[in-house]
Structure formats: C-alpha cells, structure tokens
Design a protein around this motif. Structure first.
Motif, PDB file in Angstrom:
ATOM      1  N   SER A  14      11.649  35.376  40.869  1.00 18.10           N
ATOM      2  CA  SER A  14      11.991  34.481  41.968  1.00 18.10           C
ATOM      3  C   SER A  14      10.846  34.402  42.976  1.00 18.10           C
ATOM      4  CB  SER A  14      13.262  34.971  42.669  1.00 18.10           C
ATOM      5  OG  SER A  14      13.531  34.216  43.828  1.00 18.10           O
ATOM      6  N   ILE A  18       8.916  30.905  43.992  1.00 21.99           N
ATOM      7  CA  ILE A  18       9.002  30.482  45.394  1.00 21.99           C
ATOM      8  C   ILE A  18       7.602  30.337  45.994  1.00 21.99           C
ATOM      9  CG2 ILE A  18       9.665  31.268  47.704  1.00 21.99           C
ATOM     10  CD1 ILE A  18      12.191  32.445  46.440  1.00 21.99           C
ATOM     11  N   THR A  22       6.089  26.982  47.766  1.00 23.67           N
ATOM     12  CA  THR A  22       5.683  27.025  49.166  1.00 23.67           C
ATOM     13  C   THR A  22       4.290  26.458  49.361  1.00 23.67           C
ATOM     14  OG1 THR A  22       7.053  28.967  49.605  1.00 23.67           O
ATOM     15  CG2 THR A  22       5.241  28.558  51.125  1.00 23.67           C
ATOM     16  N   ALA A  59      10.884  25.776  43.847  1.00 23.29           N
ATOM     17  CA  ALA A  59      11.517  26.658  44.834  1.00 23.29           C
ATOM     18  C   ALA A  59      13.004  26.842  44.532  1.00 23.29           C
ATOM     19  CB  ALA A  59      11.323  26.088  46.237  1.00 23.29           C
ATOM     20  N   GLY A  62      13.347  29.206  41.819  1.00 26.98           N
ATOM     21  CA  GLY A  62      13.192  30.554  42.372  1.00 26.98           C
ATOM     22  C   GLY A  62      14.463  31.034  43.039  1.00 26.98           C
ATOM     23  N   TYR A  63      15.139  30.117  43.738  1.00 27.21           N
ATOM     24  CA  TYR A  63      16.407  30.494  44.375  1.00 27.21           C
ATOM     25  C   TYR A  63      17.456  30.829  43.323  1.00 27.21           C
ATOM     26  CZ  TYR A  63      20.724  30.251  46.997  1.00 27.21           C
ATOM     27  OH  TYR A  63      21.953  30.554  47.533  1.00 27.21           O
ATOM     28  N   GLN A  66      16.888  34.194  42.248  1.00 26.60           N
ATOM     29  CA  GLN A  66      17.351  35.111  43.292  1.00 26.60           C
ATOM     30  C   GLN A  66      18.855  35.334  43.193  1.00 26.60           C
ATOM     31  OE1 GLN A  66      16.441  33.806  47.273  1.00 26.60           O
ATOM     32  NE2 GLN A  66      17.900  35.210  48.208  1.00 26.60           N
ATOM     33  N   SER A  85       6.655  37.522  47.498  1.00 24.89           N
ATOM     34  CA  SER A  85       6.247  36.134  47.272  1.00 24.89           C
ATOM     35  C   SER A  85       4.964  35.836  48.042  1.00 24.89           C
ATOM     36  CB  SER A  85       7.357  35.164  47.702  1.00 24.89           C
ATOM     37  OG  SER A  85       7.605  35.261  49.089  1.00 24.89           O
TER      38      SER A  85
END
Length: 284
Positions: A14, A18, A22, A59, A62-63, A66, A85
C-alpha cells in the motif's frame, strides 16, 4: 484471520502504490494555474487530466491494499508501515526531477525504517473492540471537525508556504480519521457482512472523510512545494490515527515497562524527525 505478517506485507504494498500516486498528482498540481477561475482552480485542472486519474487510481489501489492489511492486523501495526510511503516517494520524486538520492536521504530513510520497525516489533499492538460504542465516537468527531475547520479557515488567509503547511495538517488529520474509520468498517464487515455496513454510519462517514481528504490534499499540493505540505501530512496522519486507535477503538501497545516506553517514545520521535528531514530534502 489475524496475521501481523500479512498485515505488514499488504501495508508495504500500500505504501509503495500510494507514493507513486502522490508524486504524480503533485506534479500535476504544480502546473495548475491559480487565476481564480473555475477552470484555473487546482482541483478542476487536475481532474481534467487523464494522468491525474491514473495517479488517483493508483492511490485508490493503495488504499484497497491498506484495507486488506487492516483486515489482517491492528491499526497500530498498519499505520506506522504506511509512513514508509515517504521513503518510496523519495526515489520516485528524484526520478521525475532527474537527480540522484543523496547519502543524507539514504541515512534518514534508514532511521525511519528502524523507527517503524521498533514501533511494530517492540509495541506488539493488540486488537481493540470490533465496533466501539457511539459515545466514544461523538467527542472525537466533534472535536476533530471543530479543529480542522478552524485550521482550514486560518490557512485560507496565509501565503503559499504557510497555507501549504496548514492544509497539509488538515489533510493528514482527515486521513488519520479515514484510517480509523477504515479499520472500523473492516471489522463491521468481517463480523456482520454487507448488511451491517448498510445499516451502520461508519461506512458513510468513511466515504465523506476520504472525499474531503482527497480534495484538501489537492489544494495543499497546489498551495506550495511538496516539502511544505508533505511532512505535516505524513506525520499528522499516524499521530491522529494512533490517538484515535487508543481512545476510540481501544487498541493498545503491549509495553509494560518504563524502558520499553522509553524506546517507543524514542522511536516515535525518530520517525517524526526523519520524516520531516526526508520530506524537506527529497521533494521540491
């Protein structure tokens, strides 16, 4: 199934995804005009570009990783790993800028890694309640809303650097709440299934928090250099998540000696310092 090892592995995946999202979204925000018109607004400029959607999709992936990590482990295990990250953001940002990662950056990245490892391995967090009572949520949500609205209003009256810093704090805090709500939603789903999600408020609050966090994050990226907003963003999130994890979810670190708490405090301090240093050195 509870497995801290799987939680750490998914949290690392994750953090990597992310980081890429970003960097991409910040590059787009830097190019956004700020002429006051709707088309010139940072959010409009960003969402009109396919690359922003690619970065946002990454992203979101990645969430998702998570959320899977939270299904296997506690928030107090997953959240420190996500701070890494930043370590992944450094080489990605350096590649975009056409430069090399320096030795000081590598040193502080090592400090950050050791600090996170100490928090996870020495802390050995234990799980809290699957669905905390509402009376624990109400004060946390009310206080958070009041503070974040105040900070956001103050930020709007600041110049670019200070504005980026304050909006970074708001963004980090919002995602700290999102992290805690994510853990609550995962636990509700595991114990009650889809129907439990439909008839509980946590899922709707999670969507609202994630949406607000994404919008404020884009404005913080546009307000100034990433080194102004990213340190505040990256540090505020785990601090808020840790606090809410203790106060609302009832999770705890399994440390029962003064020496143990000393090293935990030292690791947290090292994580904060290394994050700030890396953010300012590695991202322009």
């Amino acid at each position: 199934m509870h497995s801290n090892l799987l939680a750490v592995l998914f949290a690392l995946a994750s953090a990597l995804t992310i980081a890429w999202g970003t960097v991409v979204r910040h590059r787009i925000a830097e190019e956004a005009p700020a002429d006051g018109s709707l088309k010139g607004s940072p959010f409009w400029n960003a969402v009109s570009r396919p690359l922003w959607w690619a970065g946002t999709g990454t992203a979101l992936l990645g969430y998702g990783l998570q959320v899977v990590a939270l299904g296997f482990g506690t928030l107090l295990v997953v959240q420190p790993i996500l701070v890494l990250s930043l370590m992944f953001t450094l080489p990605l940002s350096a590649r975009y800028d056409g430069r090399r990662v320096t030795f000081p950056e590598m040193f502080w990245a090592g400090v950050l890694t050791v600090a996170v490892a100490v928090l996870v391995l020495l802390g050995r967090p234990i799980a809290g309640e699957p669905q905390p009572p509402l009376e624990r949520w109400v004060p946390a949500l009310a206080l958070g809303a009041a503070l974040l609205i105040t900070i956001e209003r103050v930020a709007q009256r600041q110049i670019r650097r200070e504005k980026a810093l304050l909006l970074g704090i708001v963004t980090g805090a919002l995602f700290g709440y999102v992290a805690v709500l994510s853990k609550a939603v995962v636990d509700i789903f595991i114990h009650g299934g889809v129907l439990a999600l439909i008839f509980n408020w946590e899922g709707y609050a999670l969507v609202l928090g994630a949406t607000l966090g994404t919008i404020v994050q884009q404005y913080s990226f546009n307000a100034g250099a990433l080194r102004n907003s990213l340190p505040a963003m990256t540090i505020t999130e785990p601090i808020v998540a840790f606090t809410l994890g203790y106060a609302v979810l009832g999770e705890q670190f399994r440390v029962d000696s003064l020496v143990g708490w000393f090293f935990m405090g030292l690791a947290l301090t090292a994580m904060i310092i290394s994050t700030v240093v890396l953010s300012r050195k590695g991202v322009g």
